[in-house]
Design a protein around this motif. Structure first.
Motif, mmCIF file in Angstrom:
data_model
loop_
_atom_site.group_PDB
_atom_site.id
_atom_site.type_symbol
_atom_site.label_atom_id
_atom_site.label_comp_id
_atom_site.label_asym_id
_atom_site.label_seq_id
_atom_site.Cartn_x
_atom_site.Cartn_y
_atom_site.Cartn_z
ATOM 1 N N SER A 11 -7.071 3.164 8.405
ATOM 2 C CA SER A 11 -7.202 2.957 9.853
ATOM 3 C C SER A 11 -7.905 1.639 10.180
ATOM 4 N N ALA A 12 -8.635 1.099 9.208
ATOM 5 C CA ALA A 12 -9.295 -0.193 9.397
ATOM 6 C C ALA A 12 -8.383 -1.355 8.998
ATOM 7 N N GLY A 13 -7.120 -1.038 8.690
ATOM 8 C CA GLY A 13 -6.169 -2.086 8.330
ATOM 9 C C GLY A 13 -5.961 -2.258 6.839
ATOM 10 N N GLY A 14 -6.474 -1.327 6.029
ATOM 11 C CA GLY A 14 -6.332 -1.415 4.580
ATOM 12 C C GLY A 14 -7.472 -2.204 3.956
ATOM 13 N N LEU A 15 -7.474 -2.230 2.626
ATOM 14 C CA LEU A 15 -8.561 -2.899 1.909
ATOM 15 C C LEU A 15 -8.713 -4.372 2.274
ATOM 16 N N TYR A 18 -10.422 -4.457 5.607
ATOM 17 C CA TYR A 18 -11.705 -3.785 5.463
ATOM 18 C C TYR A 18 -12.710 -4.671 4.731
ATOM 19 N N MET A 19 -12.215 -5.388 3.703
ATOM 20 C CA MET A 19 -13.074 -6.250 2.894
ATOM 21 C C MET A 19 -13.050 -7.713 3.333
ATOM 22 N N GLY A 20 -12.108 -8.050 4.207
ATOM 23 C CA GLY A 20 -11.961 -9.432 4.607
ATOM 24 C C GLY A 20 -11.453 -10.296 3.461
ATOM 25 N N ARG A 21 -10.533 -9.754 2.677
ATOM 26 C CA ARG A 21 -10.010 -10.462 1.499
ATOM 27 C C ARG A 21 -8.528 -10.750 1.699
ATOM 28 N N ASP A 22 -8.134 -12.008 1.429
ATOM 29 C CA ASP A 22 -6.725 -12.377 1.594
ATOM 30 C C ASP A 22 -6.041 -12.626 0.250
ATOM 31 N N ARG A 23 -6.641 -12.210 -0.817
ATOM 32 C CA ARG A 23 -6.056 -12.347 -2.161
ATOM 33 C C ARG A 23 -5.678 -10.959 -2.687
ATOM 34 N N PRO A 24 -4.903 -10.917 -3.769
ATOM 35 C CA PRO A 24 -4.486 -9.616 -4.303
ATOM 36 C C PRO A 24 -5.661 -8.712 -4.671
ATOM 37 N N ALA A 96 -2.340 4.188 0.424
ATOM 38 C CA ALA A 96 -3.039 4.269 1.714
ATOM 39 C C ALA A 96 -4.118 3.187 1.821
ATOM 40 N N LEU A 97 -4.738 2.855 0.700
ATOM 41 C CA LEU A 97 -5.758 1.809 0.697
ATOM 42 C C LEU A 97 -5.159 0.414 0.889
ATOM 43 N N GLY A 98 -3.845 0.289 0.631
ATOM 44 C CA GLY A 98 -3.195 -1.007 0.763
ATOM 45 C C GLY A 98 -3.358 -1.889 -0.466
ATOM 46 N N SER A 99 -3.539 -1.270 -1.612
ATOM 47 C CA SER A 99 -3.689 -2.005 -2.861
ATOM 48 C C SER A 99 -2.433 -2.819 -3.167
ATOM 49 N N ASP A 100 -2.616 -3.970 -3.795
ATOM 50 C CA ASP A 100 -1.467 -4.772 -4.235
ATOM 51 C C ASP A 100 -0.970 -4.318 -5.598
ATOM 52 N N ILE A 101 -1.899 -3.940 -6.465
ATOM 53 C CA ILE A 101 -1.558 -3.468 -7.805
ATOM 54 C C ILE A 101 -2.234 -2.120 -8.009
#
Length: 148
Positions: A11-15, A18-24, A96-101
């Protein structure tokens, strides 16, 4: 998985948001953390036998981790509710977390085990990974899966 939980992160837009990370981002099934809750056994090496006698047991003295073909059940550290991790549920959670790998669930046997016990563990992990892959392929969502 337990707190804050995958739905809060989703709900916060995924990891990434949530973390403010734009890398995998790579996530694990949580299996290692669950198996670290298990009490030591005769199969464990001396480094694990040094753990507290209460580690891996609930208030009643029963083991907090149970492994079966279905998956791994354990008690939450947060509220002691029963949680069942299955190959499918760990993939769904990581999606659901929006993980890349995504890393699928595998069994983590103790260090000093017999060859027969290790073969059983590898076989179970292989079956779990096949189930994980089937779940992942239902909806790839531009996510990758990497088995360990």
């Amino acid at each position: 998985l337990v707190h804050p939980g995958p739905e809060v992160v989703r709900s916060a837009g995924g990891l990434h948001a949530y973390m403010g990370r734009d890398r995998p981002i790579i996530t694990d099934s949580g299996g290692f953390q669950v198996f670290s809750l298990a009490q030591s056994s005769a199969e464990d090496g001396p480094e694990l036998k040094k753990r507290s006698h209460t580690k891996g047991k609930n208030r009643d003295g029963a083991s907090v981790v149970k492994v079966s073909e279905e998956g791994v059940s354990f008690r939450s550290y947060f509220d002691e509710s029963k949680i069942l991790l299955t190959p499918e549920s760990t993939v769904q959670t990581q999606k659901a977390l929006g993980s890349d790998i995504i890393i699928p669930l595998d069994e983590l046997p103790p260090y000093h085990v017999t060859r027969e016990r290790l073969e059983q563990s590898v076989s179970l992990s292989h079956r779990w990974m096949a189930r994980s892959l089937r779940e992942h392929l239902k909806d790839r969502q531009q996510q990758a899966m990497y088995a360990v």
